[in-house]
Design an enzyme around this catalytic site. Structure first.
Site, PDB file in Angstrom:
ATOM      1  N   ILE A  48      35.540  58.135  57.340  1.00 61.40           N
ATOM      2  CA  ILE A  48      36.658  58.343  58.152  1.00 61.40           C
ATOM      3  C   ILE A  48      36.067  59.042  59.463  1.00 61.40           C
ATOM      4  CG2 ILE A  48      38.966  59.247  58.800  1.00 61.40           C
ATOM      5  CD1 ILE A  48      39.191  59.771  55.604  1.00 61.40           C
ATOM      6  N   GLU A  49      36.024  58.162  60.299  1.00 63.26           N
ATOM      7  CA  GLU A  49      35.532  58.676  61.852  1.00 63.26           C
ATOM      8  C   GLU A  49      36.501  59.361  62.795  1.00 63.26           C
ATOM      9  OE1 GLU A  49      32.062  55.053  62.017  1.00 63.26           O
ATOM     10  OE2 GLU A  49      33.633  55.003  63.119  1.00 63.26           O
ATOM     11  N   CYS A  58      32.164  61.458  55.646  1.00 62.89           N
ATOM     12  CA  CYS A  58      31.317  60.411  54.601  1.00 62.89           C
ATOM     13  C   CYS A  58      32.319  60.191  53.366  1.00 62.89           C
ATOM     14  CB  CYS A  58      30.073  60.882  54.211  1.00 62.89           C
ATOM     15  SG  CYS A  58      28.950  60.873  55.698  1.00 62.89           S
ATOM     16  N   GLU A  60      31.362  59.880  50.434  1.00 62.53           N
ATOM     17  CA  GLU A  60      31.130  60.580  49.228  1.00 62.53           C
ATOM     18  C   GLU A  60      31.619  61.807  49.191  1.00 62.53           C
ATOM     19  OE1 GLU A  60      29.044  57.999  51.136  1.00 62.53           O
ATOM     20  OE2 GLU A  60      27.217  59.452  50.940  1.00 62.53           O
TER      21      GLU A  60
END
Length: 142
Positions: A48-49, A58, A60
């Site tokens: 998710i930016e 990230c 993970e």
């Protein structure tokens, strides 16, 4: 836990499905993850930016934070896939920050990191192989 081929394919499919939820308007590089808890529960995560970049997260870590926030603290493996516009073309290893988060919750000798290009092209590492001199909570006890 032994990761048989059927379980690896299940994790691959979950990670690949998570690419659909990835929010990447800046890099267009989508990543999906599937985190396997020791009790068999699987948590998905996607990257998710954010326009400020630093607050981005990230795939993970998204999966780990979801699992931990629901009471899971023991993990066996994580599958990670990704690529430009969500097209898987190569292996997508976790960044250093994600490896450090894994070090917080996982045994580096036994936790498996699976990277895949397809259902039939999966490689497997231990966390220790990808973070050989990792710093964890045991180091604070010395």
């Amino acid at each position: 836990m032994e990761l048989n081929q059927n379980l690896k394919v299940e994790l691959f499919n979950k990670a690949r499905d998570m690419l659909n939820f990835s929010y990447t308007p800046y890099s267009n590089f989508k990543v999906g993850a599937a985190l396997l808890c020791q009790d068999g529960t699987v948590y998905g995560g996607c990257n998710i930016e954010n326009a400020a970049y630093g607050p981005s997260n990230c795939a993970e870590r998204t999966a780990f934070f979801k699992a931990v926030s629901e009471g899971h603290l023991k993990f066996d493996a994580i599958m990670v896939v990704g690529g430009p516009e969500g097209k898987i073309k190569d292996y997508c290893p976790p960044c250093g920050v994600c490896r450090q988060v894994m070090m917080e919750f996982c045994n580096p000798d036994t936790f498996k990191i699976l990277l895949a290009k397809s259902e039939g092209d999966i490689i497997e590492y231990t966390l220790k192989e990808l973070l050989p001199l990792g710093f964890g909570n045991a180091d604070l006890q010395k």
